[in-house]
Design a protein around this motif. Structure first.
Motif, PDB file in Angstrom:
ATOM      1  N   LEU A  25       0.860  -1.183   0.000  1.00  0.00           N
ATOM      2  CA  LEU A  25       0.000   0.000   0.000  1.00  0.00           C
ATOM      3  C   LEU A  25       0.894   1.229   0.000  1.00  0.00           C
ATOM      4  O   LEU A  25       1.803   1.343   0.830  1.00  0.00           O
ATOM      5  CB  LEU A  25      -0.908   0.002   1.236  1.00  0.00           C
ATOM      6  N   SER A  26       0.654   2.121  -0.909  1.00  0.00           N
ATOM      7  CA  SER A  26       1.439   3.343  -1.020  1.00  0.00           C
ATOM      8  C   SER A  26       0.922   4.394  -0.040  1.00  0.00           C
ATOM      9  O   SER A  26      -0.272   4.709  -0.055  1.00  0.00           O
ATOM     10  CB  SER A  26       1.348   3.879  -2.443  1.00  0.00           C
ATOM     11  N   PRO A  27       1.797   4.971   0.802  1.00  0.00           N
ATOM     12  CA  PRO A  27       1.333   6.027   1.713  1.00  0.00           C
ATOM     13  C   PRO A  27       0.812   7.245   0.950  1.00  0.00           C
ATOM     14  O   PRO A  27      -0.147   7.875   1.371  1.00  0.00           O
ATOM     15  CB  PRO A  27       2.564   6.367   2.552  1.00  0.00           C
ATOM     16  N   ARG A  28       1.396   7.543  -0.164  1.00  0.00           N
ATOM     17  CA  ARG A  28       0.945   8.686  -0.964  1.00  0.00           C
ATOM     18  C   ARG A  28      -0.448   8.425  -1.537  1.00  0.00           C
ATOM     19  O   ARG A  28      -1.328   9.276  -1.465  1.00  0.00           O
ATOM     20  CB  ARG A  28       1.936   8.963  -2.096  1.00  0.00           C
ATOM     21  N   GLU A  29      -0.653   7.241  -2.084  1.00  0.00           N
ATOM     22  CA  GLU A  29      -1.968   6.905  -2.621  1.00  0.00           C
ATOM     23  C   GLU A  29      -3.024   6.910  -1.511  1.00  0.00           C
ATOM     24  O   GLU A  29      -4.120   7.438  -1.688  1.00  0.00           O
ATOM     25  CB  GLU A  29      -1.931   5.533  -3.291  1.00  0.00           C
ATOM     26  N   LEU A  30      -2.668   6.340  -0.350  1.00  0.00           N
ATOM     27  CA  LEU A  30      -3.588   6.321   0.777  1.00  0.00           C
ATOM     28  C   LEU A  30      -3.942   7.740   1.220  1.00  0.00           C
ATOM     29  O   LEU A  30      -5.105   8.055   1.460  1.00  0.00           O
ATOM     30  CB  LEU A  30      -2.987   5.536   1.942  1.00  0.00           C
ATOM     31  N   TYR A  31      -2.932   8.597   1.321  1.00  0.00           N
ATOM     32  CA  TYR A  31      -3.169   9.978   1.727  1.00  0.00           C
ATOM     33  C   TYR A  31      -4.175  10.654   0.792  1.00  0.00           C
ATOM     34  O   TYR A  31      -5.132  11.285   1.250  1.00  0.00           O
ATOM     35  CB  TYR A  31      -1.858  10.768   1.754  1.00  0.00           C
ATOM     36  N   TYR A  32      -3.966  10.537  -0.508  1.00  0.00           N
ATOM     37  CA  TYR A  32      -4.863  11.213  -1.450  1.00  0.00           C
ATOM     38  C   TYR A  32      -6.255  10.583  -1.480  1.00  0.00           C
ATOM     39  O   TYR A  32      -7.246  11.284  -1.681  1.00  0.00           O
ATOM     40  CB  TYR A  32      -4.238  11.288  -2.843  1.00  0.00           C
ATOM     41  N   LYS A  33      -6.341   9.290  -1.255  1.00  0.00           N
ATOM     42  CA  LYS A  33      -7.668   8.654  -1.160  1.00  0.00           C
ATOM     43  C   LYS A  33      -8.428   9.214   0.053  1.00  0.00           C
ATOM     44  O   LYS A  33      -9.623   9.499  -0.027  1.00  0.00           O
ATOM     45  CB  LYS A  33      -7.541   7.142  -1.020  1.00  0.00           C
ATOM     46  N   VAL A  34      -7.724   9.372   1.156  1.00  0.00           N
ATOM     47  CA  VAL A  34      -8.350   9.933   2.358  1.00  0.00           C
ATOM     48  C   VAL A  34      -8.740  11.388   2.119  1.00  0.00           C
ATOM     49  O   VAL A  34      -9.847  11.810   2.458  1.00  0.00           O
ATOM     50  CB  VAL A  34      -7.416   9.807   3.587  1.00  0.00           C
ATOM     51  N   GLU A  35      -7.850  12.157   1.522  1.00  0.00           N
ATOM     52  CA  GLU A  35      -8.143  13.570   1.254  1.00  0.00           C
ATOM     53  C   GLU A  35      -9.335  13.742   0.313  1.00  0.00           C
ATOM     54  O   GLU A  35     -10.108  14.680   0.450  1.00  0.00           O
ATOM     55  CB  GLU A  35      -6.913  14.270   0.672  1.00  0.00           C
ATOM     56  N   ASP A  36      -9.473  12.833  -0.633  1.00  0.00           N
ATOM     57  CA  ASP A  36     -10.545  12.938  -1.630  1.00  0.00           C
ATOM     58  C   ASP A  36     -11.870  12.334  -1.177  1.00  0.00           C
ATOM     59  O   ASP A  36     -12.872  12.482  -1.871  1.00  0.00           O
ATOM     60  CB  ASP A  36     -10.119  12.254  -2.936  1.00  0.00           C
TER      61      ASP A  36
END
Length: 167
Positions: A25-36
């Motif tokens: 799991l990519s922390p960057r991808e997770l961050y943007y999924k949460v933000e969106d």
């Protein structure tokens, strides 16, 4: 978000940390999924903040490569810890959940049985080991690294530096 510190609830942790640790799991991808997502800022702020803490831990390990076994702040190396047989007795009671303090013991037994422990309980048991039992934080850091499902050298060391008042 409101119940994130509830150690008695299964949902108080996302259990995503092992996936972040091994790269599934990519922390960057997770961050943007949460933000969106449609949650409000207040509902997602702590989750997002923990991703920033993760990056801070890696930054610290880069700049303090010995932080897993040496205090970031040198003056903390002078801390007087209990030693020898007394240290062994106290550490064994702590790691097996036999201190006589219910919250500490429950947390340590959960850790050994499941490999999991919520962040708030991690801080409680870590502070108990260092502040009350006076056992060197490095021993706790090593034990967590050995037993945690989501063991991560940078994050674990940063947490112990914080709880052990040494970083």
């Amino acid at each position: 978000e409101k119940e994130r510190n509830r150690a008695d609830l299964e949902s108080s942790t996302s259990k995503l940390s092992p996936h972040l640790r091994i790269g599934t799991l990519s922390p960057r991808e997770l961050y943007y999924k949460v933000e969106d997502c449609s949650l409000s800022y207040d509902e997602k702020k702590t989750f997002s903040r923990r991703l920033f803490w993760r990056d801070l831990a890696y930054y610290q390990l880069l700049n303090f490569p010995r932080m897993r076994d040496k205090s970031i702040r040198d003056h903390y190396e002078l801390t007087k810890w209990c030693t020898h047989e007394e240290e062994k007795v106290r550490f064994e009671a702590w790691k097996t959940g036999m201190t006589g303090y219910p919250l500490v013991d429950a947390g340590m037994r959960e850790l050994y049985k499941t490999g999991w422990m919520t962040q708030s309980v991690r801080m409680v048991v870590a502070s108990f080991l260092t502040e009350y039992l006076r056992v060197n934080w490095v021993k706790g850091c090593e034990w967590f690294h050995y037993t945690l499902v989501d063991s991560d050298s940078a994050i674990n060391a940063m947490m112990w530096q914080n709880a052990g008042r040494s970083g």
